[in-house]
Scaffold this motif. Structure first.
Motif, PDB file in Angstrom:
ATOM      1  N   MET A 272       1.033  -1.299   0.286  1.00  0.00           N
ATOM      2  CA  MET A 272       0.406   0.117  -0.260  1.00  0.00           C
ATOM      3  C   MET A 272       0.943   1.533   0.018  1.00  0.00           C
ATOM      4  N   ASN A 273       1.913   1.192   0.495  1.00  0.00           N
ATOM      5  CA  ASN A 273       3.182   2.041   0.928  1.00  0.00           C
ATOM      6  C   ASN A 273       3.299   2.981  -0.863  1.00  0.00           C
ATOM      7  N   ASN A 274       3.600   1.107  -1.069  1.00  0.00           N
ATOM      8  CA  ASN A 274       4.071   2.138  -2.961  1.00  0.00           C
ATOM      9  C   ASN A 274       3.022   2.689  -4.127  1.00  0.00           C
ATOM     10  N   PHE A 275       1.657   1.961  -3.578  1.00  0.00           N
ATOM     11  CA  PHE A 275       0.646   1.993  -4.592  1.00  0.00           C
ATOM     12  C   PHE A 275      -0.077   3.846  -4.323  1.00  0.00           C
ATOM     13  N   ARG A 276       0.208   3.523  -2.945  1.00  0.00           N
ATOM     14  CA  ARG A 276      -0.138   5.596  -2.700  1.00  0.00           C
ATOM     15  C   ARG A 276       0.909   6.238  -2.940  1.00  0.00           C
ATOM     16  N   LEU A 277       2.043   6.228  -3.441  1.00  0.00           N
ATOM     17  CA  LEU A 277       3.105   7.433  -3.657  1.00  0.00           C
ATOM     18  C   LEU A 277       2.517   7.457  -5.160  1.00  0.00           C
ATOM     19  N   VAL A 278       2.276   6.732  -6.180  1.00  0.00           N
ATOM     20  CA  VAL A 278       1.300   7.465  -7.572  1.00  0.00           C
ATOM     21  C   VAL A 278       0.150   7.701  -7.966  1.00  0.00           C
ATOM     22  N   ASP A 279       0.607   9.152  -7.893  1.00  0.00           N
ATOM     23  CA  ASP A 279      -0.949   9.184  -7.666  1.00  0.00           C
ATOM     24  C   ASP A 279      -1.729   9.102  -9.684  1.00  0.00           C
ATOM     25  N   LEU A 280      -2.872   8.872  -9.306  1.00  0.00           N
ATOM     26  CA  LEU A 280      -3.820   8.530 -10.527  1.00  0.00           C
ATOM     27  C   LEU A 280      -4.374   9.546 -10.896  1.00  0.00           C
ATOM     28  N   PRO A 281      -4.522   9.680 -12.744  1.00  0.00           N
ATOM     29  CA  PRO A 281      -5.873  10.695 -12.687  1.00  0.00           C
ATOM     30  C   PRO A 281      -6.612  10.072 -13.009  1.00  0.00           C
ATOM     31  N   LEU A 282      -8.211  11.247 -12.948  1.00  0.00           N
ATOM     32  CA  LEU A 282      -9.210  10.789 -12.512  1.00  0.00           C
ATOM     33  C   LEU A 282     -10.107  11.521 -13.488  1.00  0.00           C
ATOM     34  N   PRO A 283     -10.344  11.212 -14.916  1.00  0.00           N
ATOM     35  CA  PRO A 283     -11.410  11.613 -15.904  1.00  0.00           C
ATOM     36  C   PRO A 283     -13.221  11.682 -15.057  1.00  0.00           C
ATOM     37  N   PRO A 284     -14.079  12.838 -16.054  1.00  0.00           N
ATOM     38  CA  PRO A 284     -15.305  12.545 -15.726  1.00  0.00           C
ATOM     39  C   PRO A 284     -15.653  11.461 -15.291  1.00  0.00           C
ATOM     40  N   MET A 285     -16.525  10.535 -15.111  1.00  0.00           N
ATOM     41  CA  MET A 285     -17.514   9.299 -15.021  1.00  0.00           C
ATOM     42  C   MET A 285     -17.717   9.188 -15.938  1.00  0.00           C
ATOM     43  N   ASP A 286     -18.157  10.478 -17.183  1.00  0.00           N
ATOM     44  CA  ASP A 286     -19.218   9.060 -17.911  1.00  0.00           C
ATOM     45  C   ASP A 286     -18.163   9.524 -19.356  1.00  0.00           C
ATOM     46  N   GLU A 287     -16.601   9.479 -18.697  1.00  0.00           N
ATOM     47  CA  GLU A 287     -14.998   9.913 -19.897  1.00  0.00           C
ATOM     48  C   GLU A 287     -14.692   8.776 -19.530  1.00  0.00           C
ATOM     49  N   GLN A 288     -14.384   8.160 -18.231  1.00  0.00           N
ATOM     50  CA  GLN A 288     -14.194   6.712 -17.337  1.00  0.00           C
ATOM     51  C   GLN A 288     -15.099   6.065 -18.254  1.00  0.00           C
ATOM     52  N   ALA A 289     -16.322   5.682 -18.549  1.00  0.00           N
ATOM     53  CA  ALA A 289     -17.119   5.000 -19.034  1.00  0.00           C
ATOM     54  C   ALA A 289     -17.093   4.755 -20.590  1.00  0.00           C
ATOM     55  N   ALA A 290     -16.714   6.161 -21.197  1.00  0.00           N
ATOM     56  CA  ALA A 290     -16.209   5.990 -22.715  1.00  0.00           C
ATOM     57  C   ALA A 290     -15.257   4.544 -23.029  1.00  0.00           C
ATOM     58  N   ILE A 291     -14.437   5.692 -21.445  1.00  0.00           N
ATOM     59  CA  ILE A 291     -12.970   4.926 -22.055  1.00  0.00           C
ATOM     60  C   ILE A 291     -12.968   3.259 -21.896  1.00  0.00           C
ATOM     61  N   ALA A 292     -13.298   3.176 -21.569  1.00  0.00           N
ATOM     62  CA  ALA A 292     -13.721   1.778 -20.588  1.00  0.00           C
ATOM     63  C   ALA A 292     -14.148   0.448 -21.868  1.00  0.00           C
ATOM     64  N   ARG A 293     -15.295   1.286 -22.138  1.00  0.00           N
ATOM     65  CA  ARG A 293     -15.876   1.078 -23.086  1.00  0.00           C
ATOM     66  C   ARG A 293     -15.462   0.778 -24.935  1.00  0.00           C
ATOM     67  N   PHE A 294     -14.375   1.626 -25.068  1.00  0.00           N
ATOM     68  CA  PHE A 294     -13.182   1.558 -25.965  1.00  0.00           C
ATOM     69  C   PHE A 294     -12.686   0.569 -26.265  1.00  0.00           C
ATOM     70  N   LEU A 295     -11.855   0.734 -24.584  1.00  0.00           N
ATOM     71  CA  LEU A 295     -10.754  -0.205 -24.883  1.00  0.00           C
ATOM     72  C   LEU A 295     -11.150  -1.336 -24.606  1.00  0.00           C
TER      73      LEU A 295
END
Length: 471
Positions: A163-186
């Protein structure tokens, strides 16, 4: 589907900079309407222990976190089921993510089922802002994995990703509808790419079977179809060429047991790959470097047997130019007769001999383990038919010449698979980090139909589930 994809306009991008001493700046730049958040703000550790009715799960890089029974079906082998102290295992819910012992190599695994997993793993519960489909792709993205690796030298330090390693890497956060679009496409892209790879691997399997049929005929009957035969005296061997001999394996190979005192030698891997055995330096070492002390040393020209996989043909001669290490459970042999160990390797992988190995193997463990172990006394007592050494060498030479076209076709097809995998890796990274805008493309895609025969292609079958059996 991918035609016409465009990057986000430069005016809509914002650069990412180091904001504090713990931020790992891996994104470069992202669309201005995206956010960058701390990973522990989106995912929290799930601390619940296993419930009485939890089924055992396997964390795999190829399939995600799935029931062990499902892993056995997909991988085609049994795994040991833990029967004690299940209450100390970690509870997992569907759509959780798991940090496993290989996450620093292959990313975090998505959970597809409810159950329990080893307590040393970290189970992450997503917040309502985290679209599971989007982060399932992000957490397997190569750029993200490299960012995780930058948090420590896992191989040198002998530690697991935590968990210590995991929390060191910040994450991008698109809007929820865009997250869904990216998941759908991939999801659509992966379905098509997996179909392509599966078709190519079927072709490789067919080419490999053709090779094995030729090899089997050569090592059981020789190259001359008109050679006179004689009864071998061994029912399962049947008739053999008149000038061949029948010998027990113990008169050809002698077990040696040299152990490493430092664990510094390269770790070797023996595994099935497209129906063939690959014996080469392993891609990594176990998380605990000290665990290699006591591993068996293999030198060039020696013979290695994975006793629990002998019936699957996982037997090979050491064709490397350097010494290395194999599991203490493997058996290592020196040739003690005038025999070509490469020829023996081909003979031992022939269907008839593999069937004999399986019939001579004994069950290991209890319950649903399903492991079979070929013990040395039974292995050494098995009879095989063997041509003179000169003929062994000739068979290998002629087989090499006859297989040149098949080998070329296999290599070309494997290269096509590798190129497609490289394309997928780069496309996924560009999409999940906001370098390509897929919103319009995703909106035009139909719903992905359920396909009960569909499974993601597995690039690596030495999975967490198998390693867990050794603890």
């Amino acid at each position: 589907m991918i035609e016409g994809l465009q990057p986000y306009p430069a005016s809509a991008m914002k650069p990412m900079v180091r904001t504090n001493s713990t931020n790992i700046p891996w994104l470069g730049s992202i669309p201005s309407h995206w956010r960058v958040v701390r990973s522990n703000g989106l995912f929290a550790p799930r601390t619940e222990r296993a419930r009485p009715d939890d089924e055992q799960l396997a964390a795999t890089q190829a399939y995600g976190v799935i029931p062990q029974a499902e892993f056995e079906r997909r991988a085609g082998r049994k795994v040991v089921r833990i029967t004690q102290h299940l209450d100390k295992r970690a509870h997992v819910e569907p759509d959780d993510f798991v940090i496993s012992m290989r996450s620093f190599q292959g990313g975090l695994e998505r959970a597809w089922a409810r159950g329990c997993i080893r307590s040393s793993y970290v189970v992450l519960r997503p917040s309502t802002e985290a679209g599971v489909g989007y982060f399932a792709h992000l957490f397997k993205c190569r750029d993200y994995i490299l960012a995780l690796q930058a948090t420590s030298n896992f191989i040198r330090d002998g530690q697991d990703l935590n968990m210590n390693n995991f929390r060191l890497v910040d994450l991008p956060l698109p809007p929820m509808d865009e997250q869904a679009a990216i998941a759908r496409f991939l999801d659509h892209v992966n379905r098509k790419i997996d179909g392509f790879i599966r078709a190519k691997r079927k072709l490789i399997t067919l080419l490999g079977e053709q090779k094995q049929a030729i090899i089997h005929s050569a090592v059981t009957r020789g190259l001359d179809p008109n050679a006179p035969l004689k009864p071998s005296g061994i029912p399962w061997l049947g008739d053999i060429p008149r000038h061949w001999e029948v010998k027990r394996i113990k008169h050809l190979l002698k077990e040696v047991d040299n152990r490493s005192t430092t664990g510094a030698e390269p770790l070797l891997s023996m595994r099935m790959h497209h129906g063939l055995v690959v014996f080469a330096e392993h891609f990594t070492r176990p998380p605990q470097a000290a665990s290699l002390v006591g591993f068996k040393i293999v030198k060039p020209g020696q013979f290695v047997v994975n006793r629990m996989q002998a019936g699957n043909g996982v037997i090979y001669s050491s064709n490397l130019a350097f010494a290395g290490l194999v599991s203490p459970d493997y058996a290592v042999f020196d040739p003690i007769a005038d025999v070509n160990v490469v020829y023996l390797g081909e003979l031992f992988r022939s269907p008839t001999v593999r069937t004999k190995f399986r019939s001579e193997s004994k069950g290991l463990g209890t319950g649903t383990s399903g492991f079979l172990r070929l013990y040395n006394d039974r292995f050494g007592a098995i009879h095989i038919s063997l041509p003179p050494r000169r003929e062994q060498d000739s068979i290998l030479r002629i087989l090499g010449e006859e297989h040149a076209d098949l080998n070329t076709a296999i290599a070309r097809t494997e290269r096509e698979i590798a190129l497609m995998q490289e394309y997928r890796t780069r496309l996924t990274a560009d999409v999940v980090t906001g370098k390509l805008d897929v919103r319009a493309a995703a909106a035009s895609l139909p719903d992905l139909p359920a396909d009960p025969t569909f499974e993601p292609t597995a690039d690596e079958f030495s999975e967490e589930a198998e390693l867990e059996d050794m603890t």
